[in-house]
Design a protein around this motif. Structure first.
Motif, PDB file in Angstrom:
ATOM      1  N   TYR A  17       5.080  -0.199   1.856  1.00  7.31           N
ATOM      2  CA  TYR A  17       6.422  -0.694   1.662  1.00  7.31           C
ATOM      3  C   TYR A  17       7.396   0.474   1.946  1.00  7.31           C
ATOM      4  N   SER A  18       8.586   0.208   2.697  1.00  8.07           N
ATOM      5  CA  SER A  18       9.381   1.210   3.046  1.00  8.07           C
ATOM      6  C   SER A  18      10.684   1.374   2.150  1.00  8.07           C
ATOM      7  N   GLU A  73      13.293  -0.902   3.278  1.00 11.21           N
ATOM      8  CA  GLU A  73      13.356  -2.239   3.093  1.00 11.21           C
ATOM      9  C   GLU A  73      13.401  -2.476   1.514  1.00 11.21           C
ATOM     10  N   ARG A 109      17.124  -2.809   0.924  1.00 11.36           N
ATOM     11  CA  ARG A 109      17.644  -3.817   1.680  1.00 11.36           C
ATOM     12  C   ARG A 109      17.310  -5.147   0.704  1.00 11.36           C
ATOM     13  N   SER A 110      16.120  -5.450   0.378  1.00  7.60           N
ATOM     14  CA  SER A 110      15.795  -6.404  -0.522  1.00  7.60           C
ATOM     15  C   SER A 110      16.506  -6.422  -1.891  1.00  7.60           C
ATOM     16  N   SER A 120       4.907  -6.086   3.539  1.00 11.79           N
ATOM     17  CA  SER A 120       5.332  -5.631   4.952  1.00 11.79           C
ATOM     18  C   SER A 120       5.119  -6.846   5.957  1.00 11.79           C
ATOM     19  N   ARG A 159      10.527  -9.413   6.694  1.00 12.41           N
ATOM     20  CA  ARG A 159      11.549  -8.696   6.471  1.00 12.41           C
ATOM     21  C   ARG A 159      12.639  -9.153   5.369  1.00 12.41           C
ATOM     22  N   GLY A 160      12.751  -8.357   4.473  1.00 12.97           N
ATOM     23  CA  GLY A 160      13.776  -8.930   3.305  1.00 12.97           C
ATOM     24  C   GLY A 160      13.101  -9.753   2.532  1.00 12.97           C
ATOM     25  N   GLY A 173       7.462 -11.065  10.324  1.00 11.34           N
ATOM     26  CA  GLY A 173       8.857 -10.517  10.564  1.00 11.34           C
ATOM     27  C   GLY A 173       8.850 -10.412  11.958  1.00 11.34           C
TER      28      GLY A 173
END
Length: 337
Positions: free
Chosen positions: A30-31, A34, A37-38, A155, A158-159, A212
């Motif tokens: 996981y980045s 991200e 963002r989430s 992953s 997205r989000g 994604g």
């Protein structure tokens, strides 16, 4: 549609243990971008081999808990899921019915294919079966287990982070936990390509699912604002009609239980179209569990009741959104616990 005497007479859940996002970031799954963002904090993870605790096993646990709360024995079983259930060419709804000890007889064991909307849509289907006289009681269940190389929970989208969980409710005419006041559904099939992307049809299941990427492919040639407008129309329509049938206003709703998206998506796709503030939602719960496939709303409603966040007389909106796209709203009133 309005229902005068349909109740949730039993409820049960099964959840994995919360795994912090920092663990996934440390493993490279996981980045940090991200996560920012989430604003996801954790995901529910079943830490057992997939063959030791597949999703249908989780559904059985939730179903048994739901049945313990009621003397009713369901005629039909409606089962929803998003991801693989352990076998191809197989009916997990029949497995669930058998494992719960429900004998042969009238009714149907049916897998509801509305993806993440399957459980809330299942409430509508169940209520309609009871209203028509086909069934005295119906079990609605949902379960999913993600992870692994085929569907990496952190992953694949997205989000959105995907968690492991199951939930089940029994609907009947016997008063118990909550009364189902009304439901409404809406479909906009022009959005089905959002989760198909530009990939060709395949003869066999994909070895790796990248939701994604599919969204990115489709949105490269489709207006994002148009997609947002269509989603807002679906969300607004089902909630407006369900509230009207229940003879309630949005201000009468104590909590909105929507899909467990990341915080940004939850606001953009659910809360903003409705004009609802986060404190009247279960977004924060979702940030600790992840998107549980079709089980989000039932898990959230169970949490609200056992935590004491809602009391008898409170109204709760369960809002489902599923790939395709479909939306279903269900208005329930807490009666007692």
């Amino acid at each position: 549609m309005r229902y005068d005497d349909i109740y949730i007479s039993g409820i049960g859940t099964f959840l994995g243990e919360p795994e912090p996002v920092q663990s996934a970031i440390a493993r490279g799954e996981y980045s940090a971008a991200e996560a920012k963002r989430s604003q996801q904090r954790a995901a529910a993870v079943v830490d057992e081999p997939p063959d030791a605790m597949p999703a249908p096993f989780m559904a059985v646990h939730a179903g048994r808990e739901a049945l313990r709360h009621t003397a009713m024995r369901p005629d039909s079983v409606l089962y929803g899921h998003v991801h693989h259930q352990g076998f191809e060419f197989w009916n997990p709804a029949c497995y669930l019915r058998d494992q719960l000890g429900l004998p042969a007889g009238p009714g149907i064991a049916l897998t509801v294919g509305a993806m993440s909307n399957s459980a809330v849509a299942g409430l509508e289907l169940a209520a309609d079966r009871i209203t028509s006289g086909k069934d005295e009681a119906v079990l609605v269940a949902a379960a999913d287990r993600f992870g692994g190389a085929r569907f990496p929970r952190w992953s694949a989208d997205r989000g959105i982070v995907y968690g492991d969980g199951a939930a089940a409710v029994v609907l009947s005419r016997r008063p118990r936990f909550a009364k189902l006041e009304a439901t409404a559904s809406w479909t906009d099939a022009s959005l089905e390509g959002l989760h198909r992307g530009h990939e060709p049809f395949a003869a066999n299941p994909a070895e790796h699912v990248d939701v994604g990427l599919r969204k990115q492919q489709w949105l490269s040639s489709t207006s994002r604002s148009a997609v947002h407008a269509r989603n807002s129309a679906g969300v607004s329509d089902v909630v407006k009609r369900a509230l009207a049938d229940a003879q309630l206003d949005l201000g009468d709703i104590s909590f909105v239980c929507g899909p467990h998206y990341g915080r940004q998506l939850a606001h953009a796709q659910i809360l903003q179209p409705l004009g609802v503030t986060e404190d009247r939602s279960t977004v924060q719960l979702g940030l600790d569990l992840g998107h549980l496939g079709a089980a989000d709303q039932l898990v959230a409603f169970h949490y609200l009741t056992v935590s004491g966040a809602v009391l008898p007389g409170d109204h709760v909106l369960l809002l489902g959104a599923g790939v395709g796209m479909t939306w279903t709203a269900a208005i329930v009133t807490v009666t007692r616990w």
